[in-house]
Structure formats: structure tokens, C-alpha cells
Enzyme design. Sequence first.
Site, PDB file in Angstrom:
ATOM      1  N   GLU A   1       0.842  -1.205   0.000  1.00 12.52           N
ATOM      2  CA  GLU A   1       0.000   0.000   0.000  1.00 12.52           C
ATOM      3  C   GLU A   1       0.873   1.250   0.000  1.00 12.52           C
ATOM      4  OE1 GLU A   1      -2.467   1.694  -0.499  1.00 12.52           O
ATOM      5  OE2 GLU A   1      -4.213   1.238   0.711  1.00 12.52           O
ATOM      6  N   ASP A   2       0.296   2.350  -0.458  1.00 15.83           N
ATOM      7  CA  ASP A   2       1.016   3.620  -0.467  1.00 15.83           C
ATOM      8  C   ASP A   2       0.987   4.293   0.905  1.00 15.83           C
ATOM      9  OD1 ASP A   2      -1.726   4.112  -0.597  1.00 15.83           O
ATOM     10  OD2 ASP A   2      -1.591   5.554  -2.233  1.00 15.83           O
TER      11      ASP A   2
ATOM     12  N   ASP B   1      -3.794   5.787   6.511  1.00 14.22           N
ATOM     13  CA  ASP B   1      -4.326   6.994   7.138  1.00 14.22           C
ATOM     14  C   ASP B   1      -5.190   6.532   8.315  1.00 14.22           C
ATOM     15  OD1 ASP B   1      -4.803  10.093   6.277  1.00 14.22           O
ATOM     16  OD2 ASP B   1      -6.662   9.256   7.012  1.00 14.22           O
TER      17      ASP B   1
ATOM     18  N   LYS C   1       0.343   7.447   8.859  1.00 12.74           N
ATOM     19  CA  LYS C   1       0.106   8.636   9.699  1.00 12.74           C
ATOM     20  C   LYS C   1      -0.383   8.144  11.057  1.00 12.74           C
ATOM     21  CE  LYS C   1      -1.650  11.332   5.767  1.00 12.74           C
ATOM     22  NZ  LYS C   1      -2.875  11.946   5.194  1.00 12.74           N
TER      23      LYS C   1
ATOM     24  N   VAL D   1      -0.144  14.281   1.788  1.00 12.45           N
ATOM     25  CA  VAL D   1       1.116  14.114   1.060  1.00 12.45           C
ATOM     26  C   VAL D   1       0.856  13.601  -0.358  1.00 12.45           C
ATOM     27  CG1 VAL D   1       2.577  13.815   3.094  1.00 12.45           C
ATOM     28  CG2 VAL D   1       1.464  11.820   2.089  1.00 12.45           C
TER      29      VAL D   1
ATOM     30  N   ASP E   1      -1.432  10.778  -4.620  1.00 14.49           N
ATOM     31  CA  ASP E   1      -2.078  11.824  -5.417  1.00 14.49           C
ATOM     32  C   ASP E   1      -2.919  12.779  -4.588  1.00 14.49           C
ATOM     33  OD1 ASP E   1      -4.202   9.946  -4.799  1.00 14.49           O
ATOM     34  OD2 ASP E   1      -5.388  11.046  -6.274  1.00 14.49           O
TER      35      ASP E   1
ATOM     36  N   ARG F   1       1.169  12.310  -8.899  1.00 18.08           N
ATOM     37  CA  ARG F   1       1.677  10.956  -8.660  1.00 18.08           C
ATOM     38  C   ARG F   1       3.112  10.782  -9.149  1.00 18.08           C
ATOM     39  NH1 ARG F   1      -2.606   7.672  -7.029  1.00 18.08           N
ATOM     40  NH2 ARG F   1      -4.613   8.126  -7.993  1.00 18.08           N
TER      41      ARG F   1
HETATM   42  P1  IMP Z   1      -7.314   4.979   5.039  1.00 14.70           P
HETATM   43  O1  IMP Z   1      -7.939   6.139   5.785  1.00 14.70           O
HETATM   44  O2  IMP Z   1      -6.160   4.385   5.786  1.00 14.70           O
HETATM   45  O3  IMP Z   1      -8.357   3.975   4.676  1.00 14.70           O
HETATM   46  O4  IMP Z   1      -6.719   5.574   3.699  1.00 14.70           O
HETATM   47  C1  IMP Z   1      -7.526   5.640   2.590  1.00 14.70           C
HETATM   48  C2  IMP Z   1      -6.799   6.042   1.354  1.00 14.70           C
HETATM   49  O5  IMP Z   1      -6.784   7.471   1.346  1.00 14.70           O
HETATM   50  C3  IMP Z   1      -5.343   5.663   1.168  1.00 14.70           C
HETATM   51  O6  IMP Z   1      -5.151   4.378   0.642  1.00 14.70           O
HETATM   52  C4  IMP Z   1      -4.938   6.704   0.143  1.00 14.70           C
HETATM   53  O7  IMP Z   1      -5.366   6.288  -1.147  1.00 14.70           O
HETATM   54  C5  IMP Z   1      -5.720   7.890   0.576  1.00 14.70           C
HETATM   55  N1  IMP Z   1      -4.919   8.830   1.379  1.00 14.70           N
HETATM   56  C6  IMP Z   1      -4.950   9.027   2.712  1.00 14.70           C
HETATM   57  N2  IMP Z   1      -4.111  10.008   3.083  1.00 14.70           N
HETATM   58  C7  IMP Z   1      -3.501  10.424   1.937  1.00 14.70           C
HETATM   59  C8  IMP Z   1      -2.500  11.418   1.656  1.00 14.70           C
HETATM   60  O8  IMP Z   1      -1.976  12.134   2.525  1.00 14.70           O
HETATM   61  N3  IMP Z   1      -2.155  11.554   0.347  1.00 14.70           N
HETATM   62  C9  IMP Z   1      -2.682  10.802  -0.651  1.00 14.70           C
HETATM   63  N4  IMP Z   1      -3.612   9.859  -0.427  1.00 14.70           N
HETATM   64  C10 IMP Z   1      -4.018   9.673   0.851  1.00 14.70           C
HETATM   65 MG    MG Z   2      -4.492   3.816  -1.445  1.00 16.58          MG
END
Ligand code: IMP
Ligand code: MG
Length: 183
Positions: A103-104, A107, A135, A157, A163, A169
Site C-alpha cells: 500500500e502507499d 491513514d 500517519k 502528502v 495523489d 503521482r
Molecule cells: P485509510 O484512511 O487508511 O483507509 O486511507 C484511505 C486512502 O486514502 C489511502 O489508501 C490513500 O489512497 C488515501 N490517502 C490518505 N491520506 C492520503 C494522503 O496524505 N495523500 C494521498 N492519499 C491519501
Molecule cells: Mg491507497
Amino acid sequence: MPSDGGSAAPAALISESRIAARVAELAAQISGDYAGVDELVLVGVLRGAFIFLADLVRRLTVPTSIDFMALSHYERGSTPSGAVRLVMDLRVPIAGRHVLLVEDIVDSGETLAYLRRMLDARGPASLKICALTRKPDRLTADVRVDYVGFDIPDAWVVGYGLDYNNKFRALPYIGILQPTPAA
Ligand code: IMP
Ligand code: MG
């Protein structure tokens, strides 16, 4: 999430060389942990993980195969609601195979919690998670991330696959998106 994508170059948070060094460390650690395994299935989460996965896989010394999944986040206005929908599934079955989800960013962790539940239900031999960034201040889901590139502050970020509205990207570094000052 910022209210405006802005047009200025995002301020660098993690440089290209720090990313490369950390990717090499992660690859060494993962290669050691899976030494002797016939095959490690890398599952990239599109689209954000494509650059990280491309760099990581070229540094792994264990045999790999690669597959992808794509998700869509339901949005309420500009605030992610946390709900996720699968828009593209794996092409291959993973039962009995060793799987590393790539995963990238983590959050809230809701996306990974969803993916882990779904993939675990398919009976892989093992399932671990590797995320380029996390994070810690935002984490609400109960999900273990086995390999983390960088813990980062609570900011939006972009770059190195990440993105904002599908832009930025291709930036070679990870930057913090600055909201455009009011004109
Ligand atoms: P989650 O809240 O961990 O489910 O994150 C959901 C998705 O939000 C991640 O997989 C990213 O695609 C996107 N995302 C969350 N924070 C960022 C950020 O700071 N930059 C870019 N994408 C983000
Ligand atoms: Mg993602």
C-alpha cells in the site's frame, strides 16, 4: 484533505534519495523474512502503490509474482467516509500462497482493515502488509502493518504514487501539499 490542489510545487517531506534508501532496507528485510519461500505474491493496491511496488519488487531477492487490486472510496463531499468498494479484484487465487499486500499510505487504516479481512477469508498461507507511509496520529482501525517505510505527520502528502485528485503521482519525492493562499 486540502480544499485546493494548488499549483506550487509541494514542499519536500521525504527526498528521492531517502525513499530509495528506505525501499532498499525494506526489500532486504522482506527478502530475509521470506528466504526459502517458493514464491511471494505481491498485491499492489491501485493506483497509489504502483511506483512503490515497482521499486520494491526490483530489490527483492525472493521469487515473486505480482497482482493488483483497485478500490474506490465513497466520498461525502471532500471528506472520505471510510467506506470502501472493490472495483478490481485479483486475477489469481491466493489460497495457500504467501501474500504481501503493498500500500502507499495508511491513514485511518480502514482500507487496509477491509483488504485484510477480504484476503484473509481466501485462506492464504500467510498475509502481511507493507505500507510506504503511515500517519500514526490518524489511525483508528485495528490493523497491524508489518513493514512501514515512514511514519509521517498528519498532512496531505503527494508524490511517488500518492495523489491529490489524481495529480502529483509522478513527483519523484514525497511532498506536503500546500493549500493555495487566497488571491
Ligand atoms: P485509510 O484512511 O487508511 O483507509 O486511507 C484511505 C486512502 O486514502 C489511502 O489508501 C490513500 O489512497 C488515501 N490517502 C490518505 N491520506 C492520503 C494522503 O496524505 N495523500 C494521498 N492519499 C491519501
Ligand atoms: Mg491507497
